[in-house]
Motif scaffolding. Structure first.
Motif, PDB file in Angstrom:
ATOM      1  N   MET A  40     -45.221 141.341   5.150  1.00 12.30           N
ATOM      2  CA  MET A  40     -44.176 140.339   5.369  1.00 12.30           C
ATOM      3  C   MET A  40     -44.104 139.350   4.221  1.00 12.30           C
ATOM      4  SD  MET A  40     -43.282 138.100   8.666  1.00 12.30           S
ATOM      5  CE  MET A  40     -41.686 137.286   8.750  1.00 12.30           C
ATOM      6  N   LEU A  41     -45.249 138.913   3.712  1.00 16.21           N
ATOM      7  CA  LEU A  41     -45.232 137.990   2.578  1.00 16.21           C
ATOM      8  C   LEU A  41     -44.562 138.625   1.364  1.00 16.21           C
ATOM      9  CD1 LEU A  41     -48.797 136.472   2.977  1.00 16.21           C
ATOM     10  CD2 LEU A  41     -46.640 135.201   3.122  1.00 16.21           C
ATOM     11  N   GLU A  42     -44.779 139.914   1.177  1.00 14.15           N
ATOM     12  CA  GLU A  42     -44.100 140.620   0.086  1.00 14.15           C
ATOM     13  C   GLU A  42     -42.591 140.678   0.318  1.00 14.15           C
ATOM     14  OE1 GLU A  42     -45.012 141.737  -2.830  1.00 14.15           O
ATOM     15  OE2 GLU A  42     -47.133 141.230  -2.634  1.00 14.15           O
ATOM     16  N   GLU A  43     -42.202 140.952   1.554  1.00 13.05           N
ATOM     17  CA  GLU A  43     -40.764 140.985   1.878  1.00 13.05           C
ATOM     18  C   GLU A  43     -40.119 139.619   1.660  1.00 13.05           C
ATOM     19  OE1 GLU A  43     -38.768 143.471   2.720  1.00 13.05           O
ATOM     20  OE2 GLU A  43     -40.121 145.099   3.303  1.00 13.05           O
ATOM     21  N   LEU A  44     -40.831 138.559   2.023  1.00 13.39           N
ATOM     22  CA  LEU A  44     -40.298 137.205   1.872  1.00 13.39           C
ATOM     23  C   LEU A  44     -40.265 136.750   0.419  1.00 13.39           C
ATOM     24  CD1 LEU A  44     -42.114 135.433   4.852  1.00 13.39           C
ATOM     25  CD2 LEU A  44     -39.673 135.988   4.711  1.00 13.39           C
ATOM     26  N   GLY A  45     -41.135 137.356  -0.402  1.00 14.78           N
ATOM     27  CA  GLY A  45     -41.214 136.936  -1.800  1.00 14.78           C
ATOM     28  C   GLY A  45     -41.896 135.594  -1.980  1.00 14.78           C
ATOM     29  N   GLU A  46     -42.739 135.230  -1.014  1.00 15.34           N
ATOM     30  CA  GLU A  46     -43.446 133.957  -1.095  1.00 15.34           C
ATOM     31  C   GLU A  46     -44.775 134.137  -1.824  1.00 15.34           C
ATOM     32  OE1 GLU A  46     -42.477 130.904  -0.136  1.00 15.34           O
ATOM     33  OE2 GLU A  46     -40.525 131.762   0.397  1.00 15.34           O
ATOM     34  N   PRO A  47     -45.185 133.143  -2.620  1.00 12.21           N
ATOM     35  CA  PRO A  47     -46.463 133.257  -3.328  1.00 12.21           C
ATOM     36  C   PRO A  47     -47.639 133.163  -2.359  1.00 12.21           C
ATOM     37  CG  PRO A  47     -45.509 131.083  -3.672  1.00 12.21           C
ATOM     38  CD  PRO A  47     -44.476 131.889  -2.940  1.00 12.21           C
ATOM     39  N   TYR A  48     -48.659 133.952  -2.614  1.00 12.37           N
ATOM     40  CA  TYR A  48     -49.841 133.945  -1.748  1.00 12.37           C
ATOM     41  C   TYR A  48     -51.040 134.470  -2.527  1.00 12.37           C
ATOM     42  CZ  TYR A  48     -49.171 139.000  -1.344  1.00 12.37           C
ATOM     43  OH  TYR A  48     -49.033 140.334  -1.617  1.00 12.37           O
ATOM     44  N   GLU A  49     -52.210 134.131  -2.009  1.00 17.19           N
ATOM     45  CA  GLU A  49     -53.462 134.738  -2.451  1.00 17.19           C
ATOM     46  C   GLU A  49     -53.977 135.604  -1.316  1.00 17.19           C
ATOM     47  OE1 GLU A  49     -56.433 132.271  -4.808  1.00 17.19           O
ATOM     48  OE2 GLU A  49     -55.282 130.725  -3.758  1.00 17.19           O
ATOM     49  N   PHE A  50     -54.469 136.781  -1.642  1.00 15.35           N
ATOM     50  CA  PHE A  50     -54.989 137.687  -0.617  1.00 15.35           C
ATOM     51  C   PHE A  50     -56.480 137.889  -0.814  1.00 15.35           C
ATOM     52  CE2 PHE A  50     -55.656 142.190   0.858  1.00 15.35           C
ATOM     53  CZ  PHE A  50     -55.675 141.867   2.208  1.00 15.35           C
ATOM     54  N   PHE A  51     -57.229 137.680   0.263  1.00 12.16           N
ATOM     55  CA  PHE A  51     -58.674 137.869   0.263  1.00 12.16           C
ATOM     56  C   PHE A  51     -58.971 139.055   1.167  1.00 12.16           C
ATOM     57  CE2 PHE A  51     -57.646 133.493  -0.614  1.00 12.16           C
ATOM     58  CZ  PHE A  51     -58.443 133.195  -1.718  1.00 12.16           C
ATOM     59  N   ASN A  52     -59.260 140.178   0.558  1.00 15.58           N
ATOM     60  CA  ASN A  52     -59.402 141.455   1.266  1.00 15.58           C
ATOM     61  C   ASN A  52     -60.789 141.540   1.909  1.00 15.58           C
ATOM     62  OD1 ASN A  52     -58.939 144.035   2.171  1.00 15.58           O
ATOM     63  ND2 ASN A  52     -58.667 144.955   0.167  1.00 15.58           N
ATOM     64  N   TYR A  53     -60.944 140.835   3.022  1.00  9.57           N
ATOM     65  CA  TYR A  53     -62.226 140.753   3.721  1.00  9.57           C
ATOM     66  C   TYR A  53     -62.137 141.455   5.069  1.00  9.57           C
ATOM     67  CZ  TYR A  53     -63.361 136.889   0.479  1.00  9.57           C
ATOM     68  OH  TYR A  53     -63.588 136.116  -0.635  1.00  9.57           O
ATOM     69  N   THR A  54     -63.207 142.119   5.429  1.00 10.45           N
ATOM     70  CA  THR A  54     -63.277 142.766   6.739  1.00 10.45           C
ATOM     71  C   THR A  54     -63.567 141.718   7.818  1.00 10.45           C
ATOM     72  OG1 THR A  54     -65.613 143.225   6.375  1.00 10.45           O
ATOM     73  CG2 THR A  54     -64.047 144.980   5.804  1.00 10.45           C
ATOM     74  N   PRO A  55     -63.312 142.065   9.079  1.00  5.49           N
ATOM     75  CA  PRO A  55     -63.642 141.132  10.163  1.00  5.49           C
ATOM     76  C   PRO A  55     -65.115 140.720  10.109  1.00  5.49           C
ATOM     77  CG  PRO A  55     -62.293 142.920  10.989  1.00  5.49           C
ATOM     78  CD  PRO A  55     -62.654 143.281   9.579  1.00  5.49           C
ATOM     79  N   HIS A  56     -65.379 139.493  10.497  1.00  2.75           N
ATOM     80  CA  HIS A  56     -66.723 138.907  10.588  1.00  2.75           C
ATOM     81  C   HIS A  56     -67.362 138.621   9.232  1.00  2.75           C
ATOM     82  CE1 HIS A  56     -66.493 139.478  14.895  1.00  2.75           C
ATOM     83  NE2 HIS A  56     -66.155 140.728  14.672  1.00  2.75           N
ATOM     84  N   HIS A  57     -66.594 138.773   8.152  1.00  3.48           N
ATOM     85  CA  HIS A  57     -67.071 138.337   6.845  1.00  3.48           C
ATOM     86  C   HIS A  57     -67.331 136.827   6.936  1.00  3.48           C
ATOM     87  CE1 HIS A  57     -66.785 137.108   2.613  1.00  3.48           C
ATOM     88  NE2 HIS A  57     -67.035 138.363   2.285  1.00  3.48           N
ATOM     89  N   PRO A  58     -68.339 136.307   6.245  1.00  6.44           N
ATOM     90  CA  PRO A  58     -68.621 134.867   6.324  1.00  6.44           C
ATOM     91  C   PRO A  58     -67.414 133.973   6.049  1.00  6.44           C
ATOM     92  CG  PRO A  58     -70.408 135.986   5.187  1.00  6.44           C
ATOM     93  CD  PRO A  58     -69.341 137.024   5.424  1.00  6.44           C
ATOM     94  N   GLU A  59     -66.557 134.385   5.106  1.00  3.63           N
ATOM     95  CA  GLU A  59     -65.362 133.583   4.819  1.00  3.63           C
ATOM     96  C   GLU A  59     -64.394 133.583   6.011  1.00  3.63           C
ATOM     97  OE1 GLU A  59     -64.563 131.765   2.157  1.00  3.63           O
ATOM     98  OE2 GLU A  59     -66.315 132.262   0.932  1.00  3.63           O
ATOM     99  N   ILE A  60     -64.336 134.701   6.732  1.00  2.00           N
ATOM    100  CA  ILE A  60     -63.484 134.777   7.925  1.00  2.00           C
ATOM    101  C   ILE A  60     -64.072 133.900   9.025  1.00  2.00           C
ATOM    102  CG2 ILE A  60     -62.530 136.301   9.696  1.00  2.00           C
ATOM    103  CD1 ILE A  60     -61.348 136.851   6.945  1.00  2.00           C
ATOM    104  N   LEU A  61     -65.362 134.021   9.256  1.00  2.00           N
ATOM    105  CA  LEU A  61     -66.022 133.243  10.308  1.00  2.00           C
ATOM    106  C   LEU A  61     -65.888 131.736  10.065  1.00  2.00           C
ATOM    107  CD1 LEU A  61     -69.194 135.435  10.787  1.00  2.00           C
ATOM    108  CD2 LEU A  61     -67.465 134.949  12.546  1.00  2.00           C
TER     109      LEU A  61
END
Length: 197
Positions: free
Chosen positions: A18-39
Motif C-alpha cells: 500500500m505504501l508503494e501504491e500511495l507513493g509515500e516515503p517510508y523506511e522498511f525494517f524487515n524483521y520477523t515477529p518477536h524481534h527485539p525491535e518489534i517487541l
C-alpha cells in the motif's frame, strides 16, 4: 516519513504494498515477529507495526484503513454506502480466507506441537476452495470493487499468494487470473523486491 516493521512474508506485506501504491516515503525494517525491535513497539511481538511520528499503529487492517483515510486514496469515503460495501468485501476476505489460512498455519508450525491438529487442514482446504468458487462466480472485475483498486484488492491478493505458498488449492480460474493481474502492478513488484534484501 513512515517506518514500517515486519517481515515481507507476513501481513506486513499488505502495508508495504500500500505504501508503494500511495507513493509515500517510508523506511522498511524487515524483521520477523518477536524481534527485539518489534517487541519494543508492540508487546505482543506481532507484525506489522507502523510508526507515524510519535504514533505506533498495529494490525494490518487498522494500518491500511488509517493510510487510506489519511491520504484519501484507495478507499471509499467514510459514511457512504460504497464504504460499507468495501468494508464488507474486505471483511469477507479476512473471515473466509485469511482466517482459514491462519488456522492452517497455526496447526502447521505456530502452536506448540502437542496442541496442533494437522487433520484440520483438509477441512480448511475444502472451505477455502468453496469460498473461492463463490467469489469467482460473483467477480465482475477488473477489481473487487469494480473499477477502483483499493484495500480489498491488497488483502485478497495477499491471501491468494499465501494460499499458493501454503499449498492450498487455488482452483478457480477467474480468481487465479485476477491474482496474476494484481501481481503485475508495479507497486506490488516493488514491494516484493524486499524479499531479496
Amino acid at each position: 516519513m513512515y517506518k514500517l516493521y515486519g517481515s515481507v512474508k507476513s501481513r506486513a506485506f499488505r502495508v508495504l504494498w500500500m505504501l508503494e501504491e500511495l507513493g509515500e516515503p517510508y523506511e522498511f525494517f524487515n524483521y520477523t515477529p518477536h524481534h527485539p525491535e518489534i517487541l519494543a513497539l508492540n508487546t505482543s511481538g506481532k507484525v506489522p507495526v507502523l510508526v507515524d511520528g510519535d504514533d505506533v499503529i498495529t494490525d494490518s487492517m487498522a494500518i491500511l484503513s488509517y493510510l487510506a483515510d489519511k491520504h484519501s486514496k484507495m478507499t471509499a469515503t467514510s459514511g457512504t454506502v460504497d464504504r460499507a460495501k468495501q468494508d464488507a468485501m474486505t471483511n469477507l476476505w479476512l473471515d473466509e480466507f485469511d482466517a482459514v489460512l491462519w488456522t492452517a498455519a497455526r496447526h502447521s508450525f505456530i502452536l506448540p506441537e502437542e496442541k496442533r491438529v494437522p487433520e484440520v487442514k483438509d477441512s480448511l482446504k475444502w472451505e477455502f476452495t468453496r469460498n473461492l468458487a463463490r467469489q469467482g462466480a460473483q467477480f465482475t472485475g477488473p477489481f473487487l470493487m469494480g473499477d477502483s483498486f483499493g484495500i480489498a484488492d491488497i488483502v485478497a491478493t495477499q491471501c491468494l499468494n499465501w494460499a499458493l505458498v501454503a499449498g492450498f488449492p487455488v482452483e478457480d480460474q477467474t480468481m487465479r487470473a485476477y491474482a496474476r493481474e494484481m501481481r503485475e502492478r508495479p507497486a506490488f513488484k516493488q514491494a516484493m523486491s524486499y524479499l531479496d534484501s
